[in-house]
Design an enzyme around this catalytic site. Structure first.
Site, PDB file in Angstrom:
ATOM      1  N   HIS A 128       0.820  -1.070  -0.143  1.00 34.24           N
ATOM      2  CA  HIS A 128      -0.165  -0.091  -0.225  1.00 34.24           C
ATOM      3  C   HIS A 128       0.835   1.140   0.023  1.00 34.24           C
ATOM      4  O   HIS A 128       1.517   1.460   0.815  1.00 34.24           O
ATOM      5  CB  HIS A 128      -0.866   0.079   1.337  1.00 34.24           C
ATOM      6  CG  HIS A 128      -2.098  -0.808   1.017  1.00 34.24           C
ATOM      7  ND1 HIS A 128      -3.221  -0.615   1.936  1.00 34.24           N
ATOM      8  CD2 HIS A 128      -2.439  -1.930   0.312  1.00 34.24           C
ATOM      9  CE1 HIS A 128      -4.065  -1.646   1.643  1.00 34.24           C
ATOM     10  NE2 HIS A 128      -3.555  -2.407   0.639  1.00 34.24           N
ATOM     11  N   PRO A 150      -3.820   0.358  19.074  1.00 33.73           N
ATOM     12  CA  PRO A 150      -3.538  -0.011  17.420  1.00 33.73           C
ATOM     13  C   PRO A 150      -3.458   0.902  16.444  1.00 33.73           C
ATOM     14  O   PRO A 150      -3.207   0.743  15.262  1.00 33.73           O
ATOM     15  CB  PRO A 150      -4.710  -0.984  17.169  1.00 33.73           C
ATOM     16  CG  PRO A 150      -5.661  -0.663  18.384  1.00 33.73           C
ATOM     17  CD  PRO A 150      -5.026  -0.418  19.403  1.00 33.73           C
ATOM     18  N   TYR A 162       4.509   6.354   9.878  1.00 37.25           N
ATOM     19  CA  TYR A 162       3.464   5.176   9.475  1.00 37.25           C
ATOM     20  C   TYR A 162       4.329   4.404   8.851  1.00 37.25           C
ATOM     21  O   TYR A 162       4.041   3.016   9.077  1.00 37.25           O
ATOM     22  CB  TYR A 162       2.475   5.836   8.592  1.00 37.25           C
ATOM     23  CG  TYR A 162       1.365   4.660   8.588  1.00 37.25           C
ATOM     24  CD1 TYR A 162       0.279   4.679   9.596  1.00 37.25           C
ATOM     25  CD2 TYR A 162       1.085   3.862   7.478  1.00 37.25           C
ATOM     26  CE1 TYR A 162      -0.672   3.754   9.391  1.00 37.25           C
ATOM     27  CE2 TYR A 162       0.113   2.791   7.428  1.00 37.25           C
ATOM     28  CZ  TYR A 162      -0.879   2.898   8.309  1.00 37.25           C
ATOM     29  OH  TYR A 162      -2.001   1.994   8.412  1.00 37.25           O
TER      30      TYR A 162
END
Ligand code: RFL
Ligand code: PHB
Length: 390
Positions: A72, A293, A385
């Site tokens: 991704h 999470p 990220y």
């Protein structure tokens, strides 16, 4: 029995450490409290950083991940009825994440361990860790009504938050840090195509929602739910309705519903125990730290701990050097705290807190607006990220 490294826990951190040590001929035995089926039945993480994928490659356990994992190059933040894409690849000079379930990682590592003929003892009860502050640590455990003993050089505590390793350390030797969040995540797995081809993190007045996936035909969705909520209160219909209400119209229209085959509620917390080494015992992964999470960091942090510990142990066995194992705790914790900060920040920005008030609400809206319109702010999110350097 005697081994070089006794590993407690066959989650991803224990299995990955065992596999890496196997590639350089260091012997390991894994002691696992549950059955293999139970370990494989847990549905957890779904997003792997590039560094985690590289470590799985080094462990020779990435063939299926490369065949089936989904790279991704971006994620979307949803608020104000709109999707705002964060182009991870463009903002980080070409990095991406890979969507591949923790269950699959665990499966691949277990298969590798079996193929290499390495020992894992499942359903090992009452594991106790002894003499790790001296030169000759050993563990005992019960299996089939018999108590067994394993002597070793070192113990790797890879047994998660509820494990025995951290609890074996005298309280005065540990400093712990904790943040509790007043909500949980209700997660659903269903055999339906995902609503969007990338992950969508939604901030909505009814609460946070996340659209994730395990493959092009299997979706993983989450909604923020009140603390103490029970899964039984959530029929599939209620879940799908609530999810769609929290998403922009165009995304909600893409949600394909179907029967859920897993539904569970996870509490959210941040937790760190310091240091990560006590004589010949090392704490690794969730045994030492937990993150909410929201940043997709838990499994990736477990892998980065393993990377530091593996290189330390490799230098110890190959070169008789203590430098790497002496540096383990400091190096691993420096990276852990940055991910703790990122996960806390993502959680704070994307969830609705019961006591935010009007001022706090406007600040949250301003932060989201700034984030998606400032290249500098988007870059900060993107580089965290995809995973900070080691
Ligand atoms: P684990 O996976 O908890 O494994 C520990 C193992 O130790 C065993 N054990 C014992 N064995 C022997 N004796 C004892 N006394 C024992 N006590 C326990 C347990 O049975 C178990 O098999 O820890 P590990 O290996 O450190 O791995 C950590 C990850 O599992 C965890 O950080 C992630 O799942 C967190 N997480 C996510 N991380 C990500 O990087 N990306 C994500 O997208 C992501 N999503 C998530 C998540 C965790 C979630 N939940 C349910 C907590 C989503 C959710 C919903
Ligand atoms: C998941 O797919 O389970 C998942 C993805 C991203 C997160 C957390 C969980 O931030």
């Amino acid at each position: 029995m005697r081994t070089q490294i006794l590993i407690v826990g066959s989650g991803p951190s224990g299995l990955l450490l065992g596999q890496l040590l196997g590639t350089i001929g260091v012997e390991t035995v894994i002691l696992e409290r549950s059955s293999r089926e139970h370990v494989l039945g847990r549905v957890r993480a779904g997003v792997l950083e590039q560094g985690t994928v590289e470590l799985l490659e080094e462990a020779d356990a990435a063939a299926r991940l490369h065949a089936e994992g989904l790279p991704h190059s971006g994620i979307s933040l949803a608020f104000d009825q709109r999707l705002h894409r964060i182009d991870l690849e463009a903002l980080t000079g070409g990095k991406h994440v890979t969507v591949y379930g923790q269950t699959e990682v665990t499966h691949d590592l277990m298969d590798k361990r079996d193929a290499a003929g390495l020992t894992t003892i499942y359903e090992a009860a009452n594991v106790t860790l002894n003499d790790f502050d001296g030169e000759a640590p050993f563990a005992t455990y019960d299996k089939d009504g018999v108590t067994h003993r394993i002597d070793c050089d070192f113990i790797a505590g890879c047994d998660g938050y509820h494990g025995v390793s951290r609890k074996s350390v005298p309280e005065r030797a540990l400093k712990t840090f904790e943040r509790h969040y007043p909500f949980g995540w209700l997660g659903v797995l269903a055999e339906v195509p995902p609503a969007d081809h990338e992950l969508v993190y939604a901030n909505h007045e009814r609460g946070f929602a996340l659209c994730s996936m395990r493959s092009t035909h299997r979706s993983r969705y989450y909604v923020q739910c009140p603390e103490g909520d029970r899964v039984e209160a959530w029929s599939d219909d209620r879940f799908w309705d609530e999810l769609r209400r929290r998403l922009p119209e165009q995304t909600a229209a893409g949600v394909v519903t179907g029967p859920s085959f897993e539904k569970s509620i996870a509490p959210l917390r941040s937790f760190v125990a310091e240091p990560l080494r006590f004589g010949r015992l090392f704490l690794v992964g969730d045994a030492a730290h937990i993150v909410p999470p929201t940043g997709a960091k838990g499994l990736n942090l477990a892998a980065s701990d393993v990377r530091y510990l593996f290189t330390g142990l490799r230098d110890y066995y190959r070169e008789k050097s203590h430098a790497g194992i002496d540096a383990y705790s400091g190096k691993a914790l420096a990276r852990v705290w940055k991910a703790v900060r990122f996960s806390w920040w993502m959680t704070t920005m994307l969830h609705r807190f019961p006591d935010t008030g009007d001022f706090g609400q406007r600040i949250q809206e301003a932060e989201l607006d700034y984030l998606v319109h400032s290249r500098a702010a988007s870059t900060a999110l993107a580089e965290n990220y995809v995973g900070l350097p080691y």
